[in-house]
Write a protein that holds these residues in place. Structure first.
Motif, mmCIF file in Angstrom:
data_model
loop_
_atom_site.group_PDB
_atom_site.id
_atom_site.type_symbol
_atom_site.label_atom_id
_atom_site.label_comp_id
_atom_site.label_asym_id
_atom_site.label_seq_id
_atom_site.Cartn_x
_atom_site.Cartn_y
_atom_site.Cartn_z
ATOM 1 N N GLN A 48 0.840 -1.212 0.000
ATOM 2 C CA GLN A 48 0.000 0.000 0.000
ATOM 3 C C GLN A 48 0.869 1.253 0.000
ATOM 4 O O GLN A 48 0.568 2.228 -0.693
ATOM 5 C CB GLN A 48 -0.912 -0.007 1.225
ATOM 6 C CG GLN A 48 -2.095 -0.958 1.123
ATOM 7 C CD GLN A 48 -3.092 -0.531 0.057
ATOM 8 O OE1 GLN A 48 -3.074 -1.020 -1.080
ATOM 9 N NE2 GLN A 48 -3.972 0.383 0.406
ATOM 10 N N SER A 49 1.945 1.229 0.766
ATOM 11 C CA SER A 49 2.860 2.380 0.813
ATOM 12 C C SER A 49 3.533 2.583 -0.541
ATOM 13 O O SER A 49 3.652 3.716 -1.033
ATOM 14 C CB SER A 49 3.921 2.180 1.897
ATOM 15 O OG SER A 49 3.342 2.128 3.165
ATOM 16 N N ILE A 50 3.967 1.488 -1.148
ATOM 17 C CA ILE A 50 4.634 1.566 -2.451
ATOM 18 C C ILE A 50 3.675 2.092 -3.511
ATOM 19 O O ILE A 50 4.034 2.950 -4.331
ATOM 20 C CB ILE A 50 5.178 0.172 -2.845
ATOM 21 C CG1 ILE A 50 6.292 -0.252 -1.896
ATOM 22 C CG2 ILE A 50 5.683 0.175 -4.281
ATOM 23 C CD1 ILE A 50 6.673 -1.706 -2.035
ATOM 24 N N TYR A 51 2.446 1.588 -3.480
ATOM 25 C CA TYR A 51 1.463 1.996 -4.493
ATOM 26 C C TYR A 51 1.079 3.468 -4.331
ATOM 27 O O TYR A 51 0.930 4.194 -5.321
ATOM 28 C CB TYR A 51 0.216 1.116 -4.387
ATOM 29 C CG TYR A 51 -0.776 1.358 -5.496
ATOM 30 C CD1 TYR A 51 -0.449 1.092 -6.821
ATOM 31 C CD2 TYR A 51 -2.047 1.877 -5.217
ATOM 32 C CE1 TYR A 51 -1.352 1.326 -7.841
ATOM 33 C CE2 TYR A 51 -2.953 2.124 -6.229
ATOM 34 C CZ TYR A 51 -2.602 1.844 -7.546
ATOM 35 O OH TYR A 51 -3.504 2.079 -8.555
ATOM 36 N N PHE A 52 0.949 3.920 -3.066
ATOM 37 C CA PHE A 52 0.630 5.334 -2.822
ATOM 38 C C PHE A 52 1.755 6.227 -3.337
ATOM 39 O O PHE A 52 1.504 7.265 -3.973
ATOM 40 C CB PHE A 52 0.416 5.573 -1.322
ATOM 41 C CG PHE A 52 0.170 7.012 -0.974
ATOM 42 C CD1 PHE A 52 -1.089 7.580 -1.138
ATOM 43 C CD2 PHE A 52 1.199 7.816 -0.491
ATOM 44 C CE1 PHE A 52 -1.313 8.915 -0.829
ATOM 45 C CE2 PHE A 52 0.985 9.151 -0.184
ATOM 46 C CZ PHE A 52 -0.287 9.701 -0.348
ATOM 47 N N ALA A 53 2.993 5.826 -3.069
ATOM 48 C CA ALA A 53 4.142 6.609 -3.543
ATOM 49 C C ALA A 53 4.165 6.649 -5.069
ATOM 50 O O ALA A 53 4.427 7.695 -5.679
ATOM 51 C CB ALA A 53 5.435 6.009 -3.003
ATOM 52 N N TYR A 54 3.878 5.517 -5.689
ATOM 53 C CA TYR A 54 3.866 5.442 -7.157
ATOM 54 C C TYR A 54 2.795 6.359 -7.733
ATOM 55 O O TYR A 54 3.052 7.114 -8.686
ATOM 56 C CB TYR A 54 3.614 3.994 -7.585
ATOM 57 C CG TYR A 54 3.327 3.829 -9.050
ATOM 58 C CD1 TYR A 54 4.345 3.949 -9.993
ATOM 59 C CD2 TYR A 54 2.027 3.557 -9.504
ATOM 60 C CE1 TYR A 54 4.081 3.803 -11.351
ATOM 61 C CE2 TYR A 54 1.755 3.407 -10.854
ATOM 62 C CZ TYR A 54 2.781 3.541 -11.767
ATOM 63 O OH TYR A 54 2.519 3.403 -13.118
ATOM 64 N N GLN A 55 1.594 6.317 -7.178
ATOM 65 C CA GLN A 55 0.507 7.170 -7.672
ATOM 66 C C GLN A 55 0.826 8.650 -7.514
ATOM 67 O O GLN A 55 0.555 9.457 -8.410
ATOM 68 C CB GLN A 55 -0.782 6.846 -6.917
ATOM 69 C CG GLN A 55 -1.470 5.562 -7.364
ATOM 70 C CD GLN A 55 -2.829 5.417 -6.706
ATOM 71 O OE1 GLN A 55 -2.971 5.647 -5.509
ATOM 72 N NE2 GLN A 55 -3.824 5.067 -7.509
ATOM 73 N N THR A 56 1.407 8.997 -6.378
ATOM 74 C CA THR A 56 1.719 10.405 -6.109
ATOM 75 C C THR A 56 2.799 10.932 -7.051
ATOM 76 O O THR A 56 2.674 12.022 -7.624
ATOM 77 C CB THR A 56 2.178 10.586 -4.652
ATOM 78 O OG1 THR A 56 1.157 10.125 -3.772
ATOM 79 C CG2 THR A 56 2.489 12.056 -4.352
#
Length: 231
Positions: A48-56
């Motif tokens: 979830q942290s990785i995906y949030f960083a990727y989206q941002t």
């Protein structure tokens, strides 16, 4: 979502300013490790942290994030630099609690009085105070403490009553400056430190008047100008 103020570049293991292709490449690599469906290494929270960083960092909000990141990085960088360079306090910030004249006026220099007796009467169980400003305790502090010493005559080693160098006294009075560094973690209001002065002797000829020195830290918003000398 990672905690507030998380470094999203660190989450994706890439440097600040990485290109979109570098971000995507790192995301794919990390997803293969931390996707919840991956055995052993999979982690829902990590992914979830990785995906949030990727989206941002690949979306329209990246510009705003980068501006905030640069401001926060500048503050953190300045804080680290300040912590690396200690403040050297002037001698005027060192206040001896009881001078000989003050003790004499109170009748505490009479024969038979010992230091521990004087401390009972005065209620002061430390030798000096160091004054610090609130704005100074974010950095390490070096304090210069002037102390009176007795220096053994090097010519006669204190044993010749006719020595011309020391006039037969065997020793003479002198002063030494003791440099003591306090790390940030130790700068606590009203904390008392005890120093073994034998560890600060510059040579075998120099002797401090006390074996131990007790020091109290006081922290103020503002400090009036003072001038103090060694006693």
């Amino acid at each position: 979502m990672p905690p507030l103020h998380t470094n999203l570049y660190e989450v994706l293991e890439i440097p600040f300013g990485a290109t979109t292709e570098e971000i995507k490449s790192s995301f794919r690599r990390l997803a293969k490790l931390y996707h919840p469906d991956i055995p052993f290494t999979g982690s829902y929270t990590k992914f979830q942290s990785i995906y949030f960083a990727y989206q941002t960092l690949t979306g329209v909000s990246r510009k705003q994030y980068d501006e905030t990141f640069k401001k926060n990085y500048a503050k953190a960088f300045l804080k680290r630099k300040l912590e690396e360079h200690p403040i050297v306090l002037p001698v005027s910030r060192v206040r001896f609690t009881t001078g000989i004249m003050d003790l004499a006026k109170r009748g505490l220099m009479r024969k038979g009085f010992r230091n521990k007796d004087r401390r009972k009467v005065t209620g002061i169980d430390y030798d000096l105070v160091i004054d610090l400003k609130e704005s100074e305790i974010i950095r390490p502090v070096i304090v210069v403490i002037p102390l009176t010493v007795r220096i053994v005559c090097r010519d006669c080693m204190g044993s010749d009553p006719h020595c011309p160098a020391c006039s037969g006294k065997g020793s003479y009075k002198g002063y030494r400056k003791l440099n003591v560094e306090f790390p940030v973690s130790s700068l606590i209001p009203s904390k008392i430190f005890e120093f073994d002065l034998s560890k600060f002797r510059p040579d075998s000829f120099t002797h401090f008047k006390k074996k131990f020195l007790r020091v109290k830290l006081l922290i103020h918003k503002n400090i009036p100008l003072r001038t103090k000398t060694a006693v």
